[in-house]
Design a protein around this motif. Structure first.
Motif, PDB file in Angstrom:
ATOM      1  N   TRP A  22       0.833  -1.208   0.000  1.00  0.00           N
ATOM      2  CA  TRP A  22       0.000   0.000   0.000  1.00  0.00           C
ATOM      3  C   TRP A  22       0.866   1.256   0.000  1.00  0.00           C
ATOM      4  CZ3 TRP A  22      -0.250   3.981   3.572  1.00  0.00           C
ATOM      5  CH2 TRP A  22      -1.281   4.919   3.378  1.00  0.00           C
ATOM      6  N   MET A  23       1.899   1.266   0.848  1.00  0.00           N
ATOM      7  CA  MET A  23       2.754   2.445   0.958  1.00  0.00           C
ATOM      8  C   MET A  23       3.560   2.672  -0.327  1.00  0.00           C
ATOM      9  SD  MET A  23       5.381   3.477   4.016  1.00  0.00           S
ATOM     10  CE  MET A  23       6.435   2.039   3.760  1.00  0.00           C
ATOM     11  N   ILE A  24       4.079   1.585  -0.907  1.00  0.00           N
ATOM     12  CA  ILE A  24       4.847   1.702  -2.154  1.00  0.00           C
ATOM     13  C   ILE A  24       3.975   2.269  -3.269  1.00  0.00           C
ATOM     14  CG2 ILE A  24       5.961   0.338  -3.968  1.00  0.00           C
ATOM     15  CD1 ILE A  24       7.027  -1.467  -1.672  1.00  0.00           C
ATOM     16  N   GLN A  25       2.746   1.807  -3.344  1.00  0.00           N
ATOM     17  CA  GLN A  25       1.824   2.336  -4.352  1.00  0.00           C
ATOM     18  C   GLN A  25       1.456   3.784  -4.050  1.00  0.00           C
ATOM     19  OE1 GLN A  25       1.376   0.990  -7.069  1.00  0.00           O
ATOM     20  NE2 GLN A  25       0.437  -1.025  -7.058  1.00  0.00           N
ATOM     21  N   ARG A  26       1.237   4.071  -2.786  1.00  0.00           N
ATOM     22  CA  ARG A  26       0.828   5.422  -2.389  1.00  0.00           C
ATOM     23  C   ARG A  26       1.891   6.458  -2.746  1.00  0.00           C
ATOM     24  NH1 ARG A  26      -4.018   7.874  -0.875  1.00  0.00           N
ATOM     25  NH2 ARG A  26      -3.592   9.635   0.518  1.00  0.00           N
ATOM     26  N   LEU A  27       3.154   6.092  -2.552  1.00  0.00           N
ATOM     27  CA  LEU A  27       4.259   7.014  -2.803  1.00  0.00           C
ATOM     28  C   LEU A  27       4.739   6.979  -4.251  1.00  0.00           C
ATOM     29  CD1 LEU A  27       6.351   6.395   0.444  1.00  0.00           C
ATOM     30  CD2 LEU A  27       4.796   8.287  -0.031  1.00  0.00           C
ATOM     31  N   ARG A  28       4.139   6.122  -5.075  1.00  0.00           N
ATOM     32  CA  ARG A  28       4.516   6.003  -6.496  1.00  0.00           C
ATOM     33  C   ARG A  28       6.010   5.679  -6.651  1.00  0.00           C
ATOM     34  NH1 ARG A  28      -0.428   6.299  -6.446  1.00  0.00           N
ATOM     35  NH2 ARG A  28      -1.718   7.446  -7.934  1.00  0.00           N
ATOM     36  N   LEU A  29       6.539   4.834  -5.762  1.00  0.00           N
ATOM     37  CA  LEU A  29       7.966   4.523  -5.807  1.00  0.00           C
ATOM     38  C   LEU A  29       8.338   3.767  -7.075  1.00  0.00           C
ATOM     39  CD1 LEU A  29       8.628   3.467  -2.093  1.00  0.00           C
ATOM     40  CD2 LEU A  29       8.967   5.695  -3.184  1.00  0.00           C
ATOM     41  N   VAL A  30       7.452   2.872  -7.527  1.00  0.00           N
ATOM     42  CA  VAL A  30       7.735   2.111  -8.737  1.00  0.00           C
ATOM     43  C   VAL A  30       7.809   3.032  -9.944  1.00  0.00           C
ATOM     44  CG1 VAL A  30       6.780   0.403 -10.333  1.00  0.00           C
ATOM     45  CG2 VAL A  30       6.810  -0.066  -7.886  1.00  0.00           C
ATOM     46  N   ASP A  31       6.921   4.015  -9.993  1.00  0.00           N
ATOM     47  CA  ASP A  31       6.926   4.958 -11.109  1.00  0.00           C
ATOM     48  C   ASP A  31       8.272   5.663 -11.223  1.00  0.00           C
ATOM     49  OD1 ASP A  31       4.327   4.518  -9.834  1.00  0.00           O
ATOM     50  OD2 ASP A  31       3.511   5.777 -11.421  1.00  0.00           O
ATOM     51  N   HIS A  32       8.778   6.141 -10.091  1.00  0.00           N
ATOM     52  CA  HIS A  32      10.052   6.852 -10.086  1.00  0.00           C
ATOM     53  C   HIS A  32      11.201   5.925 -10.469  1.00  0.00           C
ATOM     54  CE1 HIS A  32       8.022  10.286  -8.444  1.00  0.00           C
ATOM     55  NE2 HIS A  32       7.721   9.675  -7.312  1.00  0.00           N
ATOM     56  N   TYR A  33      11.164   4.709  -9.933  1.00  0.00           N
ATOM     57  CA  TYR A  33      12.252   3.758 -10.201  1.00  0.00           C
ATOM     58  C   TYR A  33      12.288   3.374 -11.685  1.00  0.00           C
ATOM     59  CZ  TYR A  33      15.211  -0.375  -9.914  1.00  0.00           C
ATOM     60  OH  TYR A  33      16.221  -1.291 -10.112  1.00  0.00           O
ATOM     61  N   LEU A  34      11.139   3.038 -12.264  1.00  0.00           N
ATOM     62  CA  LEU A  34      11.117   2.599 -13.658  1.00  0.00           C
ATOM     63  C   LEU A  34      11.492   3.725 -14.617  1.00  0.00           C
ATOM     64  CD1 LEU A  34       7.968   0.291 -13.716  1.00  0.00           C
ATOM     65  CD2 LEU A  34      10.367  -0.387 -13.863  1.00  0.00           C
ATOM     66  N   LYS A  35      11.161   4.950 -14.248  1.00  0.00           N
ATOM     67  CA  LYS A  35      11.551   6.076 -15.095  1.00  0.00           C
ATOM     68  C   LYS A  35      13.054   6.300 -15.047  1.00  0.00           C
ATOM     69  CE  LYS A  35      10.618  10.988 -15.911  1.00  0.00           C
ATOM     70  NZ  LYS A  35       9.802  12.174 -15.496  1.00  0.00           N
ATOM     71  N   LYS A  36      13.622   6.237 -13.848  1.00  0.00           N
ATOM     72  CA  LYS A  36      15.047   6.520 -13.683  1.00  0.00           C
ATOM     73  C   LYS A  36      15.919   5.363 -14.146  1.00  0.00           C
ATOM     74  CE  LYS A  36      18.490   7.902 -10.241  1.00  0.00           C
ATOM     75  NZ  LYS A  36      18.733   8.266  -8.812  1.00  0.00           N
TER      76      LYS A  36
END
Length: 403
Positions: A22-36
């Protein structure tokens, strides 16, 4: 995929908590990681109401994506968010040994380990239990390994059918519930023209090999020349010299040399000479078994590591046919990019991920899994259907043709 030599296998169980996902999705961590880290700047999530409907009906669900890039497992966080679901996932043991951070993150996102080099009853039982109890949709990549050819889908491994059918039998006895498989097609498309990026990467590799700059740059021709050079380097490493003949035959012969050498050294019996993937898995299983069960000196350890590296190269040789993939009538910019990145990974140890990509992730219709065992002596019908569906969905997004 390489054998883990640092320590013997130890099953990594799933984390049932939804706090971290839930927290990982809430903070959009995957979005940032996949972009970078992967250059994926956009996505399109399609038809995941189908998956949501299967969840609402209480089915045990296998989520079965194709596997063309290392980014695929993380990219599945986007349909998870879209469908308002949390997934479990089967992940190879070696992935839990890259770093403590990766291992921690994978566990918290619902992954549990699978020992590909041995019989992993705990992992199989965990997967079957998840489906039997319909806890969460379970991600299993049916091809088993990553293949950097987005337009091709390999035949699913038998283990996928075994897990699904076993769970279907248990569900039928338990509460007359069903198990279904949802094929998930992941396609990566370039968001801009690839010409400038491709030229820059090719120039870097050509310079690395000491070649003169190309005055009349034909991108496909340059990639094929580099692919030939890469094969020649492999031949020099393992055979002592570059070989003559067409590249398809040379690839096949080097692959056979590497596998037969390992099989002879380990006393492995060959069941199907044409099934490179199965032979590779059997060799790795034998390597892992010998390495952790026998006392040995440094020379013997080094030999086993060399045989494992040969398995990596054999997989590389078997997975790609650059000339067919690039010289076909449907050659696209995306195929060019994939091939360049594969050569970069082999030749230079890393790839350039600065080309912006868009991920298109589409969910297919549910494939009902019967409770009966698969027919003997023939391909499992549900796996045939799964592969056919994945190929059809992948081809709905062909990408841009090379100009």
């Amino acid at each position: 995929m390489s054998v883990v030599f640092d320590r013997p296998y130890e099953f990594v169980p799933r984390d049932r908590s939804i706090l971290w996902p839930w927290m990982i999705q809430r903070l959009r961590l995957v979005d940032h990681y996949l972009k970078k880290k992967e250059g994926i700047v956009d996505r399109e999530i399609l038809d995941f109401d189908r998956l949501r409907a299967s969840v609402d009906q209480g089915h045990g669900i296998v989520v079965a994506p194709n596997h063309c890039r290392y980014a695929d497992p993380l990219a599945m966080a986007w349909p998870s968010r879209k469908a308002r679901l949390y997934f479990y996932a089967v992940a190879s043991w070696h992935l839990f040994n890259k770093s403590w951070f990766d291992s921690f993150g994978m566990r918290k996102c619902g992954a549990f380990s699978l020992h590909r080099e041995g019989t992993d009853r705990k992992s199989l039982e965990t997967a079957i239990e998840i489906l039997t109890n319909a806890e969460r949709p379970l991600i299993i990549f049916p091809e088993g390994q990553t293949f950097r050819t987005n337009d091709l889908v390999r035949e699913p491994l038998d283990g996928v059918g075994f897990i699904a059918r076993t769970a279907a039998r248990r569900r039928a006895k338990q509460d007359d519930g069903q198990v279904v498989i949802h094929p998930i097609a992941i396609k990566y498309l370039a968001t801009t023209s690839v010409n400038d990026w491709s030229n820059a990467q090719l120039e870097q590799m050509e310079s690395h090999l000491g070649w003169r700059r190309q005055r009349k740059p034909d991108l496909v021709l340059r990639v094929l020349r580099l692919s030939d050079a890469q094969l020649a380097l492999r031949e020099i490493t393992f055979l002592g010299s570059a070989q003559k003949g067409d590249i398809v035959t040379r690839r096949r012969e080097l692959c056979e040399h590497l596998l037969s050498q390992a099989e002879s050294e380990l006393g492995v019996q060959v069941v199907d000479p044409d099934d490179i993937g199965s032979r590779n898995r059997t060799i790795r299983s034998s390597i892992a078994s010998v390495y952790f069960s026998e006392p040995m000196d440094a020379d013997r350890q080094a030999l086993l590591r060399d045989l494992d590296f040969g398995c990596d190269v054999a997989h590389e040789l078997d997975a790609y046919d650059d000339h067919t993939y690039l010289e076909s009538t449907v050659t696209t910019e995306e195929r060019l990019v994939e091939t360049i990145q594969r050569i970069q990974e082999s030749l230079m140890g890393k790839i350039n991920r600065k080309l912006p990509l868009k991920a298109i992730i589409r969910c297919g219709e549910a494939i009902h899994v019967p409770a009966e065992k698969a027919p003997k002596g023939e391909s499992d019908p549900i796996l045939v259907t799964l592969a056919d569906e994945l190929r059809q969905m992948i081809h709905r997004h062909p990408g841009r043709r090379l100009s």
